[in-house]
Design an enzyme around this catalytic site. Structure first.
Site, PDB file in Angstrom:
ATOM      1  CG  ASP A  25      65.180 -56.551 -95.420  1.00 22.58           C
ATOM      2  OD1 ASP A  25      65.356 -56.876 -96.627  1.00 22.58           O
ATOM      3  OD2 ASP A  25      65.936 -55.479 -94.771  1.00 22.58           O
ATOM      4  NE  ARG A  29      70.242 -57.276 -98.000  1.00 21.68           N
ATOM      5  CZ  ARG A  29      69.759 -56.571 -96.653  1.00 21.68           C
ATOM      6  NH1 ARG A  29      70.761 -56.161 -95.713  1.00 21.68           N
ATOM      7  NH2 ARG A  29      68.540 -56.559 -96.284  1.00 21.68           N
ATOM      8  CG  ASN A  73      59.108 -54.902-103.066  1.00 21.29           C
ATOM      9  OD1 ASN A  73      58.386 -55.572-102.011  1.00 21.29           O
ATOM     10  ND2 ASN A  73      60.051 -54.212-102.701  1.00 21.29           N
TER      11      ASN A  73
END
Length: 245
Positions: A25, A29, A73
């Site tokens: 994960d 970001r 996804n």
């Protein structure tokens, strides 16, 4: 090179998990923090995946599973989904020879029939080239969802029962596990999730009933071999009771 030496830190080599699962994960970001396109984060994440595979084989961990692409996804922007498929194909084309050389077996958890044809072809080629290998199981959860996996197993068992291939009393945990994508493999001893999130996100819901969890704050592209070994050391310090005292 795919398999190469890395920096070591102290670890109990006789007390390692037989199966480690990863929720990779934080790629998007990671990229956003650097002002980069999200796909740059996924590319960086793939490079880290290679390094963790190398480290796992070095430590002789027999089974590793990576949550690469979930059933959810597909809801992402089309250009990102297409980019992820391109990264998948690039990975197999560039690394498959060395994976074969190191006798690593590739298993896919999930329904690959819905993948773009060019991606499905590359995945099937990798599976075919490694199917007889025994050094390590390198499992990739691709178009995978834990709930979907359980429903598929229930349907298969129901069909077998309806056709009288099995009796009602034959249905137990072992039989159910044999209808999962992970058939024949041990359940994960350790699950590592990066980026600070602390949830399963529909990953291996049946298999992680007694798995130890380590949640790491780093984004996946920053999760290096040292952090991996640190997570393994945390695992080694835990007392696994499996419901007993």
């Amino acid at each position: 090179m795919f398999f190469k030496k890395t920096k070591e830190m102290p670890i109990e080599l006789d007390n390692l998990p037989k199966h480690v699962a990863f929720i990779m994960d934080g790629n998007g970001r990671w990229a956003k923090r650097r002002g980069l396109p999200r796909l740059m984060g996924h590319n960086a994440g793939t490079e880290m995946l290679k390094r963790i595979v190398i480290e796992s084989k070095k430590l002789k961990i027999e089974n590793i599973t990576f949550y690469a692409f979930s059933t959810e996804n597909w809801r992402r922007p089309e250009d990102e989904v297409n980019g992820l498929m391109d990264i998948l194909v690039k990975f197999f084309r560039s690394e498959i020879d060395e994976i074969v050389e190191n006798k690593v077996k590739i298993n896919i958890f999930g329904d690959i029939d819905v993948l773009p044809k060019y991606a499905k072809t590359e995945v099937l080629r990798a599976i075919e080239r490694t199917q007889h290998h025994t050094e390590m199981n390198f499992n990739i959860a691709l178009n995978y969802g834990g709930r979907d996996e359980i429903i598929r197993a229930v349907k298969e068992i129901a069909t077998e029962y309806k056709s009288e291939k099995i009796a009602l009393d034959d249905i137990d945990e072992s039989l159910f596990s044999d209808h999962l994508f992970s058939k024949g493999l041990p359940d994960p001893d350790l699950l590592i999730r990066t980026s600070g999130e602390q949830r399963l996100s529909n990953f291996m819901l049946w298999q992680v009933a007694y798995t130890e969890f380590v949640f790491d704050e780093h984004y996946w592209p920053d999760f290096d071999e040292t952090l991996y070994r640190s997570a393994l050391i945390k695992y080694q310090k835990r007392h696994r009771r499996f419901g007993a005292i």
